[in-house]
Write an enzyme that holds these catalytic residues in place. Structure first.
Site, PDB file in Angstrom:
ATOM      1  N   ARG A   1      11.703  -0.649  11.172  1.00 39.47           N
ATOM      2  CA  ARG A   1      10.639  -0.254  12.094  1.00 39.47           C
ATOM      3  C   ARG A   1      10.571  -1.215  13.273  1.00 39.47           C
ATOM      4  O   ARG A   1      10.739  -2.417  13.102  1.00 39.47           O
ATOM      5  CB  ARG A   1       9.295  -0.234  11.352  1.00 39.47           C
ATOM      6  CG  ARG A   1       9.008   1.076  10.663  1.00 39.47           C
ATOM      7  CD  ARG A   1       7.792   1.002   9.775  1.00 39.47           C
ATOM      8  NE  ARG A   1       6.600   0.408  10.379  1.00 39.47           N
ATOM      9  CZ  ARG A   1       5.420   0.337   9.782  1.00 39.47           C
ATOM     10  NH1 ARG A   1       5.274   0.845   8.560  1.00 39.47           N
ATOM     11  NH2 ARG A   1       4.402  -0.221  10.375  1.00 39.47           N
TER      12      ARG A   1
ATOM     13  N   LYS B   1       0.830  -1.222   0.000  1.00 41.26           N
ATOM     14  CA  LYS B   1       0.000   0.000   0.000  1.00 41.26           C
ATOM     15  C   LYS B   1       0.859   1.265   0.000  1.00 41.26           C
ATOM     16  O   LYS B   1       0.619   2.181  -0.774  1.00 41.26           O
ATOM     17  CB  LYS B   1      -0.925   0.034   1.233  1.00 41.26           C
ATOM     18  CG  LYS B   1      -1.905  -1.121   1.322  1.00 41.26           C
ATOM     19  CD  LYS B   1      -2.867  -0.959   2.490  1.00 41.26           C
ATOM     20  CE  LYS B   1      -2.200  -0.934   3.844  1.00 41.26           C
ATOM     21  NZ  LYS B   1      -1.509  -2.184   4.228  1.00 41.26           N
TER      22      LYS B   1
ATOM     23  N   ARG C   1      12.224  -5.360   5.564  1.00 43.14           N
ATOM     24  CA  ARG C   1      11.938  -4.008   5.084  1.00 43.14           C
ATOM     25  C   ARG C   1      12.829  -2.964   5.764  1.00 43.14           C
ATOM     26  O   ARG C   1      13.079  -3.039   6.962  1.00 43.14           O
ATOM     27  CB  ARG C   1      10.467  -3.712   5.379  1.00 43.14           C
ATOM     28  CG  ARG C   1       9.982  -2.388   4.887  1.00 43.14           C
ATOM     29  CD  ARG C   1       8.490  -2.393   4.758  1.00 43.14           C
ATOM     30  NE  ARG C   1       7.797  -2.187   6.012  1.00 43.14           N
ATOM     31  CZ  ARG C   1       6.483  -1.965   6.092  1.00 43.14           C
ATOM     32  NH1 ARG C   1       5.747  -1.947   4.989  1.00 43.14           N
ATOM     33  NH2 ARG C   1       5.907  -1.794   7.252  1.00 43.14           N
TER      34      ARG C   1
ATOM     35  N   ARG D   1       0.281  -8.205  13.851  1.00 38.21           N
ATOM     36  CA  ARG D   1      -0.337  -7.226  12.931  1.00 38.21           C
ATOM     37  C   ARG D   1      -1.191  -7.944  11.878  1.00 38.21           C
ATOM     38  O   ARG D   1      -2.266  -7.462  11.504  1.00 38.21           O
ATOM     39  CB  ARG D   1       0.742  -6.378  12.255  1.00 38.21           C
ATOM     40  CG  ARG D   1       1.366  -5.372  13.230  1.00 38.21           C
ATOM     41  CD  ARG D   1       2.684  -4.833  12.717  1.00 38.21           C
ATOM     42  NE  ARG D   1       2.549  -4.052  11.491  1.00 38.21           N
ATOM     43  CZ  ARG D   1       3.554  -3.815  10.647  1.00 38.21           C
ATOM     44  NH1 ARG D   1       4.760  -4.307  10.881  1.00 38.21           N
ATOM     45  NH2 ARG D   1       3.351  -3.093   9.583  1.00 38.21           N
TER      46      ARG D   1
ATOM     47  N   ARG E   1      -9.411   1.232   8.928  1.00 41.31           N
ATOM     48  CA  ARG E   1      -8.935  -0.101   9.297  1.00 41.31           C
ATOM     49  C   ARG E   1      -9.968  -0.855  10.120  1.00 41.31           C
ATOM     50  O   ARG E   1      -9.709  -1.995  10.519  1.00 41.31           O
ATOM     51  CB  ARG E   1      -7.655   0.011  10.105  1.00 41.31           C
ATOM     52  CG  ARG E   1      -6.376  -0.325   9.331  1.00 41.31           C
ATOM     53  CD  ARG E   1      -5.221   0.026  10.239  1.00 41.31           C
ATOM     54  NE  ARG E   1      -4.022  -0.703  10.016  1.00 41.31           N
ATOM     55  CZ  ARG E   1      -2.928  -0.180   9.446  1.00 41.31           C
ATOM     56  NH1 ARG E   1      -2.945   1.029   8.953  1.00 41.31           N
ATOM     57  NH2 ARG E   1      -1.831  -0.891   9.360  1.00 41.31           N
TER      58      ARG E   1
HETATM   59  P1  AMP Z   1       1.134   1.105   9.201  1.00 40.98           P
HETATM   60  O1  AMP Z   1       2.317   1.995   8.993  1.00 40.98           O
HETATM   61  O2  AMP Z   1      -0.019   1.437   8.299  1.00 40.98           O
HETATM   62  O3  AMP Z   1       1.522  -0.359   9.147  1.00 40.98           O
HETATM   63  O4  AMP Z   1       0.611   1.392  10.686  1.00 40.98           O
HETATM   64  C1  AMP Z   1       1.450   1.134  11.796  1.00 40.98           C
HETATM   65  C2  AMP Z   1       0.606   1.014  13.051  1.00 40.98           C
HETATM   66  O5  AMP Z   1      -0.090   2.247  13.303  1.00 40.98           O
HETATM   67  C3  AMP Z   1      -0.491  -0.032  12.991  1.00 40.98           C
HETATM   68  O6  AMP Z   1      -0.005  -1.328  13.295  1.00 40.98           O
HETATM   69  C4  AMP Z   1      -1.467   0.491  14.046  1.00 40.98           C
HETATM   70  O7  AMP Z   1      -1.019   0.227  15.352  1.00 40.98           O
HETATM   71  C5  AMP Z   1      -1.387   1.990  13.820  1.00 40.98           C
HETATM   72  N1  AMP Z   1      -2.395   2.439  12.827  1.00 40.98           N
HETATM   73  C6  AMP Z   1      -2.161   2.929  11.579  1.00 40.98           C
HETATM   74  N2  AMP Z   1      -3.320   3.244  10.961  1.00 40.98           N
HETATM   75  C7  AMP Z   1      -4.304   2.946  11.833  1.00 40.98           C
HETATM   76  C8  AMP Z   1      -5.729   3.031  11.784  1.00 40.98           C
HETATM   77  N3  AMP Z   1      -6.374   3.482  10.690  1.00 40.98           N
HETATM   78  N4  AMP Z   1      -6.420   2.625  12.876  1.00 40.98           N
HETATM   79  C9  AMP Z   1      -5.800   2.174  13.991  1.00 40.98           C
HETATM   80  N5  AMP Z   1      -4.469   2.061  14.098  1.00 40.98           N
HETATM   81  C10 AMP Z   1      -3.716   2.439  13.035  1.00 40.98           C
END
Ligand code: AMP
Length: 229
Positions: free
Chosen positions: A168, A18, A135, A179, A96
């Site tokens: 990360r 994404k 990554r 996740r 999400r």
């Molecule tokens: P990402 O970079 O999109 O993988 O997001 C990293 C982390 O941020 C996720 O594992 C969640 O803990 C939090 N997060 C990101 N977007 C959301 C969302 N829309 N709702 C809830 N938590 C989020």
């Protein structure tokens, strides 16, 4: 294609591409990537109240509560809407949950900004763990590389800004497993949520990066009726 009318939701499990595709679509169309993960990580780094509330959920591979996320996104979406040119955005990592999706529907209805498409990045489970644990991320702009599949020219250094890449904290094996489970439980129901809207388009998330971008642009051109240069 101008950015006019490009209002996208990118849906799919962690590691399905994404963020990479959001950046490619941003470059091709000018629509703005809004990554909730990047915004949250910046808040954690800066020690803001939002960052303090979000941190433990992120470290555990769970989701930050809906009220926090929805409040944050209302602010983000007001910005492009207030701009003089056409409001356009690529939502990367939001919504999400079904609760977030219905809050987004209400917000966009109020702003009279219908979505162009919801792109679902399909991917088998097994390659995703390798993709995420290998990554490397540029913490300044969220750009990602992979040690094997998409390495930077110099290990540990971003090709574009020359600054350091990091792994990360939540790209470790155990958190990645959590996740992916969170995705199955909380986010996968959005496929059914959007299925009846006519917005959903399936994208092969495991194809080569350029091939995925070509597929995405094909979907956008079909939806907007305008070829992307
Ligand atoms: P990402 O970079 O999109 O993988 O997001 C990293 C982390 O941020 C996720 O594992 C969640 O803990 C939090 N997060 C990101 N977007 C959301 C969302 N829309 N709702 C809830 N938590 C989020």
């Amino acid at each position: 294609m101008s950015a006019s009318g490009v209002r996208l939701v990118l849906l799919g499990p962690p590691g399905a591409g994404k963020g990479t595709q959001a950046k490619a679509i941003e470059e091709r169309t000018g629509a703005r990537q809004i990554s909730t993960g990047d915004i949250l990580r910046e808040n954690v780094r800066n020690g803001t109240d939002l960052g303090k509330r979000a941190r433990s959920f992120m470290e555990a591979g769970g989701l930050v509560p809906d009220d926090v996320i929805v409040g944050m996104m209302e602010g983000e979406l007001a910005a492009p809407v207030g701009a003089s040119d056409a409001p356009s955005f690529i939502l990367d990592g939001f919504p999400r949950t079904v609760g977030q999706a219905s809050a987004l529907d209400a917000l966009l209805a109020r702003l009279k900004l219908p979505l162009t498409a919801v792109l679902l990045f399909d991917a088998d489970r097994s390659p995703l763990v390798d993709r995420l644990t290998g990554r490397w991320t540029n913490p300044r702009n969220g750009r990602t590389y992979h040690a094997t599949f998409n390495p930077p020219k110099v290990a540990g250094v971003d090709d574009e800004d020359g600054g350091p890449l990091v792994q990360r904290h939540d790209d470790t094996h155990d958190v990645v497993v959590d996740r992916l489970a969170t995705y199955d439980e909380k986010t996968k129901p959005l496929v059914a949520y959007y299925a009846g809207t006519g917005l959903l388009a399936h994208i092969d998330g495991l194809a080569a990066i350029d091939a995925v971008t070509t597929e995405v642009i094909g979907v956008l051109d079909a939806r907007t009726g305008t070829p992307t240069p």
